[in-house]
Design a protein around this motif. Structure first.
Motif, mmCIF file in Angstrom:
data_model
loop_
_atom_site.group_PDB
_atom_site.id
_atom_site.type_symbol
_atom_site.label_atom_id
_atom_site.label_comp_id
_atom_site.label_asym_id
_atom_site.label_seq_id
_atom_site.Cartn_x
_atom_site.Cartn_y
_atom_site.Cartn_z
ATOM 1 N N PRO A 175 0.820 -1.218 0.000
ATOM 2 C CA PRO A 175 0.000 0.000 0.000
ATOM 3 C C PRO A 175 0.855 1.270 0.000
ATOM 4 C CG PRO A 175 -0.855 -1.577 1.582
ATOM 5 C CD PRO A 175 0.460 -2.123 1.119
ATOM 6 N N ASN A 176 0.411 2.271 -0.741
ATOM 7 C CA ASN A 176 1.092 3.563 -0.721
ATOM 8 C C ASN A 176 1.162 4.100 0.707
ATOM 9 O OD1 ASN A 176 1.396 3.462 -3.467
ATOM 10 N ND2 ASN A 176 -0.093 5.062 -3.925
ATOM 11 N N GLY A 177 2.306 4.647 1.056
ATOM 12 C CA GLY A 177 2.491 5.219 2.381
ATOM 13 C C GLY A 177 2.699 4.210 3.484
ATOM 14 N N THR A 194 5.410 9.622 2.529
ATOM 15 C CA THR A 194 4.177 10.405 2.477
ATOM 16 C C THR A 194 3.034 9.429 2.225
ATOM 17 O OG1 THR A 194 4.111 10.754 0.079
ATOM 18 C CG2 THR A 194 5.499 12.266 1.374
ATOM 19 N N PRO A 195 1.800 9.858 2.353
ATOM 20 C CA PRO A 195 0.675 8.946 2.081
ATOM 21 C C PRO A 195 0.641 8.413 0.653
ATOM 22 C CG PRO A 195 -0.071 10.810 3.383
ATOM 23 C CD PRO A 195 1.339 11.122 2.972
ATOM 24 N N THR A 196 1.362 9.075 -0.261
ATOM 25 C CA THR A 196 1.348 8.618 -1.655
ATOM 26 C C THR A 196 2.651 7.934 -2.073
ATOM 27 O OG1 THR A 196 2.115 10.789 -2.424
ATOM 28 C CG2 THR A 196 -0.275 10.416 -2.313
ATOM 29 N N THR A 197 3.623 7.818 -1.176
ATOM 30 C CA THR A 197 4.890 7.154 -1.524
ATOM 31 C C THR A 197 4.631 5.689 -1.842
ATOM 32 O OG1 THR A 197 6.095 8.628 -0.027
ATOM 33 C CG2 THR A 197 7.228 6.636 -0.751
ATOM 34 N N ASP A 198 5.149 5.238 -2.973
ATOM 35 C CA ASP A 198 4.922 3.854 -3.375
ATOM 36 C C ASP A 198 5.972 2.932 -2.770
ATOM 37 O OD1 ASP A 198 6.733 5.128 -5.521
ATOM 38 O OD2 ASP A 198 6.965 2.980 -5.908
ATOM 39 N N TYR A 199 5.524 1.726 -2.425
ATOM 40 C CA TYR A 199 6.397 0.711 -1.844
ATOM 41 C C TYR A 199 6.093 -0.626 -2.513
ATOM 42 C CZ TYR A 199 7.400 4.082 1.832
ATOM 43 O OH TYR A 199 7.795 5.214 2.523
#
Length: 322
Positions: free
Chosen positions: A47-49, A309-314
């Motif tokens: 999930p992002n973030g 950040t809430p939009t950082t991809d992992y």
């Protein structure tokens, strides 16, 4: 040839034919299963973030990832790469750093980082079974965890000590975590020191990374006394040694900031080892920990080089074992 010998020969031939008839389909099934596993994804998103750090895989092909942001646990099918959040976490300031699932796949043991918590979570429902708070000292970081038949052991990255949570015969926690000071050859650095933890190949002691001592070394810790000795692994140094994964006698040491895994072949007691390989991959984005399924090793990319950040991809990636 006597009748008894002839009969024995006939029965032996029949048994051999039967074994062949049984083996052929079983071999075909095994080959089909292997071919199917080869199609499993070699990477999948988280999930992002989410800010993953730890990973654990049990007897079933599912990986569990812990979040540094809120302590959540995300469960992913290795066959499809699809997942869901199993445990929602306790919110900001309650990380999950290292985590391990028990052999029965009933419990997850979570290291709470700077929250100074050790949590036990139901691996099926995602609910908290136990939450031990106030672990260690004010600047404690409960970092990683390994399970033995009698205890869950946790590292502290800023204090020269381990924490032992006893387990009963059914694997349930007993009492509260006990502090075990690290003594002997252990040298505590002025900052971050202990990181990953694993068992020795013979299961009689623990292995703990000391990222500060002598440029980064592996230490062997006696579980009865906390006495540490430095493992002789030649010139190899582990300044960014993080997660440890033992496969047979091969110890995979994830060196996060270096984007590499160093493989040390250990003797049974874990007192000596030889560097036998180094794994790099262009998909590595600061991997931190590792877990194995079949002939693959799975690692989360923690991306410590960017601010989450809430939009950082992992994501997580799979590589082949040596």
């Amino acid at each position: 040839m006597s009748r008894s010998l002839a009969r024995r020969g006939f029965l032996g031939a029949a048994a051999a034919l039967g074994a062949t008839a049984l083996t052929a389909p079983l071999t075909g099934v095994a080959q089909a299963a292997t071919a199917e596993r080869a199609l499993w994804p070699e990477s999948f998103p988280l999930p992002n973030g989410f800010a993953p750090e730890g990973i654990t895989i049990g007897c079933s092909p599912y990986a569990y990832f812990g979040s540094l942001t809120n302590g959540a646990v995300h469960r992913v099918s290795l066959a499809t790469g699809r997942g869901r959040t199993l445990h929602q976490g306790l919110g900001d300031g309650h990380s999950t750093v290292g985590l391990k699932i028990d052999h029965a796949e009933r419990r997850l043991f979570l290291a709470g980082g700077f929250s100074r918590e050790i949590r036990v979570v139901d691996a099926r429902k995602g609910t908290i079974v136990r939450n031990y708070t106030g672990i260690g000292a004010e600047n404690t970081m409960v970092n990683d965890v390994v399970l033995t038949p009698k205890a869950a052991w946790f590292t502290d990255s800023f204090q020269p000590q381990l924490y032992r949570l006893s387990l009963n015969r059914n694997g349930d926690p007993v009492g509260s975590p006990v502090t075990v000071p690290l003594v002997g050859a252990w040298q505590q650095g002025g900052d971050f020191t202990a990181n990953g933890i694993a068992r020795t190949p013979d299961g009689r002691a623990l292995l703990v990374v000391n990222t500060s001592q002598d440029g980064g070394v592996l230490t062997r810790v006696d579980t009865a006394t906390g006495a540490a000795t430095v493992v002789d692994h030649g010139d190899l140094r582990l300044p960014y040694g993080d997660g440890l994964l033992l496969v047979g006698n091969d110890l995979y040491v994830v060196q996060q900031q270096l984007n590499q895994i160093d493989v040390i072949r250990l003797n049974a007691a874990g007192t000596q080892g030889t560097a036998v390989g180094r794994i790099t991959d262009p998909r590595f984005r600061i991997p931190t920990t590792a877990a194995a399924w079949d002939d693959r090793i799975y690692l989360p990319n923690a991306r410590f080089d960017v601010d989450p950040t809430p939009t950082t991809d992992y994501d997580a990636v799979a590589i082949a074992q040596l």
